[in-house]
Motif scaffolding. Sequence first.
Motif, PDB file in Angstrom:
ATOM      1  N   SER A  19      73.510  71.400  23.394  1.00  0.00           N
ATOM      2  CA  SER A  19      72.450  70.857  22.551  1.00  0.00           C
ATOM      3  C   SER A  19      71.128  70.832  23.309  1.00  0.00           C
ATOM      4  O   SER A  19      71.084  70.912  24.538  1.00  0.00           O
ATOM      5  N   PHE A  20      70.055  70.704  22.542  1.00  0.00           N
ATOM      6  CA  PHE A  20      68.727  70.593  23.149  1.00  0.00           C
ATOM      7  C   PHE A  20      68.616  69.297  23.936  1.00  0.00           C
ATOM      8  O   PHE A  20      67.991  69.249  24.999  1.00  0.00           O
ATOM      9  N   GLU A  21      69.220  68.254  23.425  1.00  0.00           N
ATOM     10  CA  GLU A  21      69.224  66.977  24.132  1.00  0.00           C
ATOM     11  C   GLU A  21      69.871  67.125  25.504  1.00  0.00           C
ATOM     12  O   GLU A  21      69.357  66.631  26.514  1.00  0.00           O
ATOM     13  N   GLU A  22      70.999  67.826  25.560  1.00  0.00           N
ATOM     14  CA  GLU A  22      71.673  68.060  26.839  1.00  0.00           C
ATOM     15  C   GLU A  22      70.813  68.919  27.762  1.00  0.00           C
ATOM     16  O   GLU A  22      70.751  68.682  28.973  1.00  0.00           O
ATOM     17  N   LEU A  23      70.152  69.923  27.192  1.00  0.00           N
ATOM     18  CA  LEU A  23      69.286  70.799  27.980  1.00  0.00           C
ATOM     19  C   LEU A  23      68.214  69.984  28.702  1.00  0.00           C
ATOM     20  O   LEU A  23      68.003  70.133  29.910  1.00  0.00           O
ATOM     21  N   VAL A  24      67.534  69.108  27.969  1.00  0.00           N
ATOM     22  CA  VAL A  24      66.460  68.304  28.566  1.00  0.00           C
ATOM     23  C   VAL A  24      67.016  67.363  29.617  1.00  0.00           C
ATOM     24  O   VAL A  24      66.468  67.224  30.720  1.00  0.00           O
ATOM     25  N   GLN A  25      68.141  66.718  29.314  1.00  0.00           N
ATOM     26  CA  GLN A  25      68.711  65.760  30.255  1.00  0.00           C
ATOM     27  C   GLN A  25      69.286  66.436  31.493  1.00  0.00           C
ATOM     28  O   GLN A  25      69.424  65.800  32.533  1.00  0.00           O
ATOM     29  N   THR A  26      69.598  67.727  31.389  1.00  0.00           N
ATOM     30  CA  THR A  26      70.038  68.474  32.566  1.00  0.00           C
ATOM     31  C   THR A  26      68.910  68.580  33.590  1.00  0.00           C
ATOM     32  O   THR A  26      69.139  68.575  34.796  1.00  0.00           O
ATOM     33  N   VAL A  27      67.685  68.660  33.095  1.00  0.00           N
ATOM     34  CA  VAL A  27      66.519  68.806  33.970  1.00  0.00           C
ATOM     35  C   VAL A  27      65.912  67.455  34.327  1.00  0.00           C
ATOM     36  O   VAL A  27      65.529  67.213  35.471  1.00  0.00           O
ATOM     37  N   SER A  28      65.799  66.551  33.355  1.00  0.00           N
ATOM     38  CA  SER A  28      65.200  65.245  33.611  1.00  0.00           C
ATOM     39  C   SER A  28      65.710  64.230  32.608  1.00  0.00           C
ATOM     40  O   SER A  28      65.820  64.525  31.415  1.00  0.00           O
ATOM     41  N   LYS A  29      66.002  63.045  33.102  1.00  0.00           N
ATOM     42  CA  LYS A  29      66.427  61.962  32.223  1.00  0.00           C
ATOM     43  C   LYS A  29      65.294  60.975  31.974  1.00  0.00           C
ATOM     44  O   LYS A  29      65.497  59.906  31.403  1.00  0.00           O
ATOM     45  N   ASP A  30      64.081  61.330  32.429  1.00  0.00           N
ATOM     46  CA  ASP A  30      62.945  60.418  32.322  1.00  0.00           C
ATOM     47  C   ASP A  30      62.060  60.685  31.107  1.00  0.00           C
ATOM     48  O   ASP A  30      61.061  59.987  30.922  1.00  0.00           O
ATOM     49  N   ILE A  31      62.399  61.673  30.305  1.00  0.00           N
ATOM     50  CA  ILE A  31      61.572  61.979  29.143  1.00  0.00           C
ATOM     51  C   ILE A  31      62.473  62.173  27.921  1.00  0.00           C
ATOM     52  O   ILE A  31      63.590  62.704  28.031  1.00  0.00           O
ATOM     53  N   ARG A  32      62.000  61.711  26.789  1.00  0.00           N
ATOM     54  CA  ARG A  32      62.797  61.812  25.564  1.00  0.00           C
ATOM     55  C   ARG A  32      62.864  63.260  25.083  1.00  0.00           C
ATOM     56  O   ARG A  32      61.820  63.927  24.969  1.00  0.00           O
ATOM     57  N   PRO A  33      64.050  63.757  24.783  1.00  0.00           N
ATOM     58  CA  PRO A  33      64.175  65.133  24.272  1.00  0.00           C
ATOM     59  C   PRO A  33      63.330  65.362  23.026  1.00  0.00           C
ATOM     60  O   PRO A  33      62.808  66.458  22.825  1.00  0.00           O
ATOM     61  N   ARG A  34      63.161  64.331  22.190  1.00  0.00           N
ATOM     62  CA  ARG A  34      62.372  64.502  20.970  1.00  0.00           C
ATOM     63  C   ARG A  34      60.910  64.818  21.299  1.00  0.00           C
ATOM     64  O   ARG A  34      60.260  65.604  20.612  1.00  0.00           O
ATOM     65  N   ALA A  35      60.392  64.216  22.378  1.00  0.00           N
ATOM     66  CA  ALA A  35      59.002  64.483  22.765  1.00  0.00           C
ATOM     67  C   ALA A  35      58.838  65.939  23.172  1.00  0.00           C
ATOM     68  O   ALA A  35      57.843  66.593  22.831  1.00  0.00           O
ATOM     69  N   VAL A  36      59.825  66.469  23.900  1.00  0.00           N
ATOM     70  CA  VAL A  36      59.781  67.872  24.308  1.00  0.00           C
ATOM     71  C   VAL A  36      59.904  68.771  23.089  1.00  0.00           C
ATOM     72  O   VAL A  36      59.173  69.756  22.948  1.00  0.00           O
ATOM     73  N   LEU A  37      60.816  68.423  22.199  1.00  0.00           N
ATOM     74  CA  LEU A  37      61.041  69.249  21.009  1.00  0.00           C
ATOM     75  C   LEU A  37      59.789  69.305  20.140  1.00  0.00           C
ATOM     76  O   LEU A  37      59.404  70.385  19.663  1.00  0.00           O
ATOM     77  N   ASP A  38      59.145  68.167  19.939  1.00  0.00           N
ATOM     78  CA  ASP A  38      57.931  68.153  19.125  1.00  0.00           C
ATOM     79  C   ASP A  38      56.867  69.067  19.729  1.00  0.00           C
ATOM     80  O   ASP A  38      56.177  69.807  19.008  1.00  0.00           O
ATOM     81  N   GLU A  39      56.711  69.011  21.056  1.00  0.00           N
ATOM     82  CA  GLU A  39      55.703  69.841  21.718  1.00  0.00           C
ATOM     83  C   GLU A  39      56.070  71.315  21.621  1.00  0.00           C
ATOM     84  O   GLU A  39      55.209  72.166  21.370  1.00  0.00           O
ATOM     85  N   TRP A  40      57.340  71.636  21.801  1.00  0.00           N
ATOM     86  CA  TRP A  40      57.774  73.036  21.743  1.00  0.00           C
ATOM     87  C   TRP A  40      57.684  73.596  20.330  1.00  0.00           C
ATOM     88  O   TRP A  40      57.399  74.779  20.156  1.00  0.00           O
ATOM     89  N   LEU A  41      57.941  72.772  19.342  1.00  0.00           N
ATOM     90  CA  LEU A  41      57.771  73.224  17.962  1.00  0.00           C
ATOM     91  C   LEU A  41      56.293  73.496  17.681  1.00  0.00           C
ATOM     92  O   LEU A  41      55.948  74.475  17.011  1.00  0.00           O
TER      93      LEU A  41
END
Length: 284
Positions: free
Chosen positions: A135-157
């Motif tokens: 999942s995308f959530e797992e992808l983000v947490q693999t790199v950093s647990k300090d940022i919400r995956p939703r924040a990354v997803l919104d920016e990438w979209l």
Amino acid sequence: MPDPAVPQAPPFVLDAVRRVVTPVVRLLLHFGITYPVFAELLKRVYVQVAERELTLPAREQTASRLSLLTGIHRQEINRLREALAAAGGAPIEKASAAAALSPRLLITWTQNTRFLDTRSEPALLHRSAAQGEPSFEELVQTVSKDIRPRAVLDEWLRLGIVQITDVGLLKLNVTVFVPSESLPAKTEVIANILSDHISASVHNLRGAGDPFFDRRVRVEGLTPEATAELRALVKQRGHEFLQEINAAAARLAAGNAQGPTHRMSIGLFEYEERESNEEDKGQR
């Protein structure tokens, strides 16, 4: 006549700046951005850079000193500082947390087998963990647990880095490294590339530490057919080179137990135009 009491800028530096700024002005005119608008932006940049980088130990960065450094009137300095504070006071080139993580996330999605499909291509991902599937959530947490995956997803979209498929899965847009559709996304990517390239060149000119690798090949007297052949070669070899660098970066990032402290920007570029006559060359 120039005032001998006023330090004169080195002519070769001004000529270099003129050549760098010329395509920028071409871009500004293309979008109808006038000189007064650009001048206001430039004054803000002058104040931000001077305030951030030309500090003195244990000394307050006063409006008077900023005026001396930048040549901007002290009243203007105060106005610009107030405007910057009202805008949030964000320093130049300050990337959001999502943007700062993007390079490592892209490396992980394109190199980590957990996030690849059976063809070793970036897999389609669920938004959140579902039955143990990537999942995308797992992808983000693999790199950093300090940022919400939703924040990354919104920016990438917003940037077009990911797309949502008809069934709700997230697909990596592999062409977004130079986006082909979204003008805002394309502008942001190109600005990042040029900013890093110019920063490396400025570092080398200032002699501030070991120089960065910054080379190019310039060839004149080519036919259109020859330039087409060279462009094809650049695209092929350049893609292979960047893939090799990407794989090495993924390996090195995976072995970093302390977390990210530095970033690198590595790239190639090409440019082609008709040759000018000798008189025109003297004006370039």
